[in-house]
Write a protein that holds these residues in place. Structure first.
Motif, short mmCIF file in Angstrom:
data_model
loop_
_atom_site.label_atom_id
_atom_site.label_comp_id
_atom_site.label_asym_id
_atom_site.label_seq_id
_atom_site.Cartn_x
_atom_site.Cartn_y
_atom_site.Cartn_z
N ALA A 6 14.81 -1.06 -1.26
CA ALA A 6 14.26 0.31 -1.30
C ALA A 6 12.74 0.25 -1.31
CB ALA A 6 14.76 1.03 -2.55
N ARG A 7 12.14 1.17 -0.53
CA ARG A 7 10.67 1.24 -0.49
C ARG A 7 10.17 1.84 -1.79
NH1 ARG A 7 8.53 4.32 4.60
NH2 ARG A 7 6.84 4.50 3.14
N PRO A 8 9.12 1.25 -2.36
CA PRO A 8 8.58 1.83 -3.57
C PRO A 8 7.95 3.19 -3.28
CG PRO A 8 7.19 0.03 -2.79
CD PRO A 8 8.39 0.08 -1.91
N ARG A 9 8.10 4.11 -4.22
CA ARG A 9 7.49 5.42 -4.05
C ARG A 9 6.00 5.30 -4.26
NH1 ARG A 9 9.50 10.22 -3.73
NH2 ARG A 9 7.91 11.06 -5.08
N ARG A 10 5.25 6.07 -3.47
CA ARG A 10 3.81 6.10 -3.68
C ARG A 10 3.51 6.76 -5.00
NH1 ARG A 10 3.23 8.16 2.12
NH2 ARG A 10 2.65 6.32 3.26
N ARG A 11 2.41 6.38 -5.57
CA ARG A 11 1.97 7.03 -6.78
C ARG A 11 1.66 8.48 -6.48
NH1 ARG A 11 -2.61 3.14 -7.43
NH2 ARG A 11 -3.70 5.12 -7.44
N ALA A 12 1.77 9.32 -7.48
CA ALA A 12 1.53 10.75 -7.31
C ALA A 12 0.11 11.02 -6.84
CB ALA A 12 1.81 11.50 -8.61
N ASP A 13 -0.86 10.26 -7.33
CA ASP A 13 -2.24 10.50 -6.90
C ASP A 13 -2.43 10.11 -5.43
OD1 ASP A 13 -2.00 7.79 -7.62
OD2 ASP A 13 -4.12 7.61 -8.10
N ALA A 14 -1.71 9.09 -4.97
CA ALA A 14 -1.78 8.71 -3.56
C ALA A 14 -1.18 9.82 -2.69
CB ALA A 14 -1.05 7.39 -3.32
N GLU A 15 -0.05 10.39 -3.13
CA GLU A 15 0.55 11.49 -2.39
C GLU A 15 -0.40 12.69 -2.32
OE1 GLU A 15 3.30 11.55 -0.65
OE2 GLU A 15 4.04 9.59 -1.25
N ARG A 16 -1.06 12.98 -3.42
CA ARG A 16 -2.03 14.10 -3.43
C ARG A 16 -3.20 13.81 -2.50
NH1 ARG A 16 -0.66 14.08 -8.90
NH2 ARG A 16 -2.49 12.80 -9.42
N ASN A 17 -3.67 12.56 -2.51
CA ASN A 17 -4.77 12.20 -1.60
C ASN A 17 -4.37 12.36 -0.14
OD1 ASN A 17 -6.68 11.61 -3.56
ND2 ASN A 17 -6.23 9.42 -3.58
N ILE A 18 -3.17 11.90 0.18
CA ILE A 18 -2.69 12.04 1.56
C ILE A 18 -2.62 13.51 1.95
CG2 ILE A 18 -0.68 11.73 3.07
CD1 ILE A 18 -0.17 9.08 1.52
N ALA A 19 -2.06 14.32 1.08
CA ALA A 19 -1.95 15.76 1.37
C ALA A 19 -3.33 16.39 1.55
CB ALA A 19 -1.18 16.48 0.26
N ARG A 20 -4.29 16.02 0.70
CA ARG A 20 -5.65 16.56 0.82
C ARG A 20 -6.32 16.09 2.11
NH1 ARG A 20 -7.22 14.88 -4.61
NH2 ARG A 20 -8.95 13.81 -3.63
N MET A 49 -12.89 4.60 2.19
CA MET A 49 -11.91 3.54 1.88
C MET A 49 -10.55 4.15 1.54
SD MET A 49 -13.34 0.69 2.45
CE MET A 49 -12.29 -0.48 1.64
N THR A 50 -10.57 5.25 0.82
CA THR A 50 -9.31 5.93 0.49
C THR A 50 -8.66 6.45 1.75
OG1 THR A 50 -10.08 6.52 -1.72
CG2 THR A 50 -8.26 7.82 -0.83
N LEU A 51 -9.46 7.10 2.60
CA LEU A 51 -8.93 7.64 3.85
C LEU A 51 -8.31 6.51 4.68
CD1 LEU A 51 -10.34 10.35 6.11
CD2 LEU A 51 -9.69 8.18 7.12
N TYR A 52 -9.07 5.44 4.87
CA TYR A 52 -8.57 4.34 5.70
C TYR A 52 -7.45 3.56 5.02
CZ TYR A 52 -12.05 5.04 9.31
OH TYR A 52 -12.79 5.57 10.33
N GLY A 53 -7.32 3.70 3.71
CA GLY A 53 -6.18 3.10 3.02
C GLY A 53 -4.86 3.76 3.40
#
Length: 193
Positions: A6-20, A49-53
């Motif tokens: 199973a793929r690990p779930r992204r952290r909630a802050d990572a999900e928020r960053n992606i959405a933003r 760096m966050t964006l390109y991550g």
């Protein structure tokens, strides 16, 4: 216990960053199809760096923004009543479709500039299927022409919508006239009369 594959779930802050980031990309690319990743990162309130991550290339980010816009558009188009007379249903669908295309015209330009040939059209699969079904039904009702292939007619609808958005963007078609021009043009192409 979850399996080890199973793929690990992204952290909630990572999900928020992606959405933003995706939200900022949609907004920035709508106003400027040449918006840079720096512009988008700044608008999202994240570092490069966050964006390109999350998005390795600008093309990946543009595709994510387009997919997000298409998902939102699908919610609108799925609610359009396509029952009854095919010509009337076509008008209702085109009114909703035009609003979505007009809203995202610059985003489409950005996508066409960085995505591989045909990818933008591929991402429009569900709207194309909806239009193909409406054309099929209109042909059965005797409302739409039979002398041209349905896939061609769907393509023509696609090109008219996106062409009109380009004409508005370039100032050759007034935005307040565009919906009427699009609807009349497509109806004349599809009409059997």
């Amino acid at each position: 216990m979850a399996g080890s594959t199973a793929r690990p779930r992204r952290r909630a802050d990572a999900e928020r960053n992606i959405a933003r980031i995706v939200s900022a990309a949609r907004a920035q690319l709508r106003s400027n199809p040449n918006a840079t990743t720096d512009d988008i990162a700044q608008a999202a309130g994240v570092g490069r760096m966050t964006l390109y991550g999350h998005f390795r290339t600008r093309a990946d980010l543009v595709e994510a923004a387009l997919m997000d816009a298409l998902r939102a558009g699908e919610e609108t188009l799925a609610s359009v009543d396509l029952a009854g007379d095919a010509r009337e249903a076509l008008t209702r669908l085109l009114e909703s479709s035009w609003e979505l295309v007009a809203e995202s015209a610059a985003l489409l330009t950005a996508a066409e500039g960085v995505l591989p040939a045909g990818r933008v059209r591929e991402l429009h699969g569900e709207p194309d299927r909806r239009m193909a079904e409406l054309i099929r039904r209109g042909r059965e009702q005797g409302a739409f022409r039979l002398d041209l292939p349905p896939a061609w007619l769907v393509g023509v609808v696609h090109y008219i919508l996106h062409g009109a958005a380009g004409e508005v963007r370039e100032g050759r078609l007034a935005a307040h006239d565009a919906a009427d021009v699009v609807i009349k043009s497509i109806q004349s192409v599809l009409s059997d009369r």
